[in-house]
Motif scaffolding. Sequence first.
Motif, mmCIF file in Angstrom:
data_model
loop_
_atom_site.group_PDB
_atom_site.id
_atom_site.type_symbol
_atom_site.label_atom_id
_atom_site.label_comp_id
_atom_site.label_asym_id
_atom_site.label_seq_id
_atom_site.Cartn_x
_atom_site.Cartn_y
_atom_site.Cartn_z
ATOM 1 N N THR A 1 45.514 46.753 43.307
ATOM 2 C CA THR A 1 46.085 45.407 43.179
ATOM 3 C C THR A 1 47.247 45.384 42.176
ATOM 4 O O THR A 1 48.344 45.785 42.494
ATOM 5 C CB THR A 1 44.988 44.395 42.798
ATOM 6 O OG1 THR A 1 44.436 44.715 41.506
ATOM 7 C CG2 THR A 1 43.880 44.382 43.832
ATOM 8 N N ASN B 1 40.905 40.838 44.784
ATOM 9 C CA ASN B 1 39.479 40.666 44.573
ATOM 10 C C ASN B 1 38.872 39.705 45.592
ATOM 11 O O ASN B 1 37.760 39.920 46.088
ATOM 12 C CB ASN B 1 39.202 40.177 43.150
ATOM 13 C CG ASN B 1 39.158 41.311 42.153
ATOM 14 O OD1 ASN B 1 38.131 41.948 41.954
ATOM 15 N ND2 ASN B 1 40.299 41.598 41.526
ATOM 16 N N GLU C 1 36.046 40.608 48.425
ATOM 17 C CA GLU C 1 34.841 39.796 48.586
ATOM 18 C C GLU C 1 34.651 39.363 50.035
ATOM 19 O O GLU C 1 33.530 39.403 50.569
ATOM 20 C CB GLU C 1 34.935 38.551 47.692
ATOM 21 C CG GLU C 1 33.705 37.652 47.769
ATOM 22 C CD GLU C 1 33.806 36.428 46.882
ATOM 23 O OE1 GLU C 1 32.881 35.586 46.937
ATOM 24 O OE2 GLU C 1 34.803 36.299 46.150
ATOM 25 N N THR D 1 36.256 47.558 47.280
ATOM 26 C CA THR D 1 36.304 47.366 45.838
ATOM 27 C C THR D 1 37.756 47.219 45.426
ATOM 28 O O THR D 1 38.587 48.051 45.782
ATOM 29 C CB THR D 1 35.703 48.570 45.093
ATOM 30 O OG1 THR D 1 34.360 48.789 45.522
ATOM 31 C CG2 THR D 1 35.709 48.335 43.587
#
Length: 334
Positions: free
Chosen positions: A50, A62, A66, A78
């Motif tokens: 990221t 993130n 998810e 992840t």
Amino acid sequence: MRRMAIAAATLVLAGGALSACGGRQDAASTDAGGAVTCEVTTNTRVGIATGNATGVYFALGNAYAEQINTAGGRLRATAAETGASVQNIQQVVAGTYAVAFSLADTAADAINGTGSFTSKQPVTALARIHTNYTQVIVRKAAGIKDVAGMKGKRVSTGSPKSGTEVIANRVLTAAGLDPAKDISAQKLDLTKTVDGMKDGSIDAFFWSGGLPTPGVTDLLTTSGDSVEFLDITKVLPDLQKINPVYEAGTIPAATYKTPADVPTVIVPNVLLVKDDLDPNVACSLTRLLFDRKSQLEQANAAAKEITLDQARKTDPVPLHRGAVEALDDLGAPQ
């Protein structure tokens, strides 16, 4: 502690596998040819590179991880904090991560083997995503009225090997400054940069990110009376000579509650993968990006700019063949 946890997760990813309640989860396989089914049939985990923790890449990355993890399939993800674009591409090519957020200009450099890259890099795109806005902020007390006025000042040009650093150096050069000699370059991530602006140890900074960027919101909320945005659009023609991807844009006043809209330079973002990634993984990742768009918007408003109309506009970076299959199925315009 967060950084330690991220580092630990990255080391495990580099080792090739993670164990979880679903059993062994291996890194995504490579392209073996054949038709793209968009079905991931084995437990597979991907790492997502990221950017800085207070930036949009981190927030969206993130949230994306998810949504991948709650989609109910064999794919798990992840997200990790990184230095952003240049580093992300290098680590995707090295196999440390499977997916990378990147500025389109840095991605073009990677494809062409120019700029920060000494050879052509084997990367492809899943889709064009949101737009990055070049956000240049100065302390009013520093007396900086234009980019040339940064000479002799303490200027944060972003994390080393980040897309922000690439753009910052190009803007400074276009303004007639040598980034290595004419400024006191502070190569800091956004969190440390904002802290430096607050305590007066930094006079100005560059940041290339989506709107709103949490770290910039923090600075403008707590120190808005002592800082101001700088209009850098004067250097746009010189930037476009380097790469036509640079465009004029505007940071709306409502974004950070500034007195007026701020003219600036914008550049698109792309999601990248290595060109030999399993096309079924690439297809699934691309579909999830658009199927879960509303959830990504809840993480950061920049996700509203992720649209099927713009998804294929990744030139000169080619789309991965798995992404092409997904975008065809989703009805993205050619």
